[in-house]
Design a protein around this motif. Structure first.
Motif, mmCIF file in Angstrom:
data_model
loop_
_atom_site.group_PDB
_atom_site.id
_atom_site.type_symbol
_atom_site.label_atom_id
_atom_site.label_comp_id
_atom_site.label_asym_id
_atom_site.label_seq_id
_atom_site.Cartn_x
_atom_site.Cartn_y
_atom_site.Cartn_z
ATOM 1 N N SER A 41 0.826 -1.205 0.000
ATOM 2 C CA SER A 41 0.000 0.000 0.000
ATOM 3 C C SER A 41 0.861 1.256 0.000
ATOM 4 O O SER A 41 1.967 1.275 0.531
ATOM 5 N N GLN A 42 0.335 2.265 -0.644
ATOM 6 C CA GLN A 42 0.955 3.584 -0.739
ATOM 7 C C GLN A 42 2.264 3.596 -1.526
ATOM 8 O O GLN A 42 2.981 4.597 -1.507
ATOM 9 N N CYS A 43 2.598 2.544 -2.216
ATOM 10 C CA CYS A 43 3.839 2.491 -2.983
ATOM 11 C C CYS A 43 3.604 3.103 -4.361
ATOM 12 O O CYS A 43 2.830 2.577 -5.163
ATOM 13 N N THR A 44 4.285 4.189 -4.626
ATOM 14 C CA THR A 44 4.087 4.900 -5.891
ATOM 15 C C THR A 44 4.744 4.200 -7.067
ATOM 16 O O THR A 44 4.477 4.544 -8.213
ATOM 17 N N SER A 81 -3.792 -0.300 -1.738
ATOM 18 C CA SER A 81 -4.469 0.983 -1.555
ATOM 19 C C SER A 81 -3.459 2.117 -1.707
ATOM 20 O O SER A 81 -2.331 2.023 -1.246
ATOM 21 N N GLY A 82 -3.864 3.153 -2.408
ATOM 22 C CA GLY A 82 -3.011 4.316 -2.603
ATOM 23 C C GLY A 82 -1.942 4.147 -3.655
ATOM 24 O O GLY A 82 -1.109 5.035 -3.828
ATOM 25 N N CYS A 83 -1.942 3.038 -4.371
ATOM 26 C CA CYS A 83 -0.960 2.830 -5.443
ATOM 27 C C CYS A 83 -1.496 3.473 -6.719
ATOM 28 O O CYS A 83 -2.332 2.900 -7.419
ATOM 29 N N TYR A 126 -8.400 4.261 -2.800
ATOM 30 C CA TYR A 126 -7.495 5.372 -3.141
ATOM 31 C C TYR A 126 -6.579 5.039 -4.319
ATOM 32 O O TYR A 126 -5.446 5.492 -4.389
#
Length: 94
Positions: free
Chosen positions: A2-5, A32-34, A58
């Motif tokens: 998660s959250q790893c761009t 999530s958040g990728c 997200y």
């Protein structure tokens, strides 16, 4: 993850393309958040036979409609449901 761009559809392809052992062993995936993922990732994840929980919250390039289509397309193969916006799980996953 998660959250790893840096996570993209290519990373998901590596998880879901033979001979990757994750095709059978992956059960839980939180991306999530990728922001680099698209609906192509859902098509790839359909190959992971034991995947019971996917968190796609997200992830702007995956629409709610794509998530709904994925759940509907899995049909009898897996009993999936959308618990929350872009959070997919099986009906009996804890």
């Amino acid at each position: 993850m998660s959250q790893c761009t840096r996570i993209t559809d290519a990373a998901i392809a590596q998880l879901s393309t033979p001979p990757a052992p994750t095709i059978q062993s992956l059960v839980y995936l939180d991306v999530s958040g990728c922001h680099g993922l698209t609906s192509q990732s859902l098509e790839l994840l359909a190959r992971c036979e034991n995947l019971k929980h996917i968190d796609l919250r997200y992830v702007p390039l995956i629409s709610n409609q794509a998530v709904l289509n994925h759940v509907n397309n899995m049909g009898a193969e897996r009993v999936l449901k959308i618990v929350e916006n872009k959070l997919i799980t099986t009906k009996n996953y804890k």
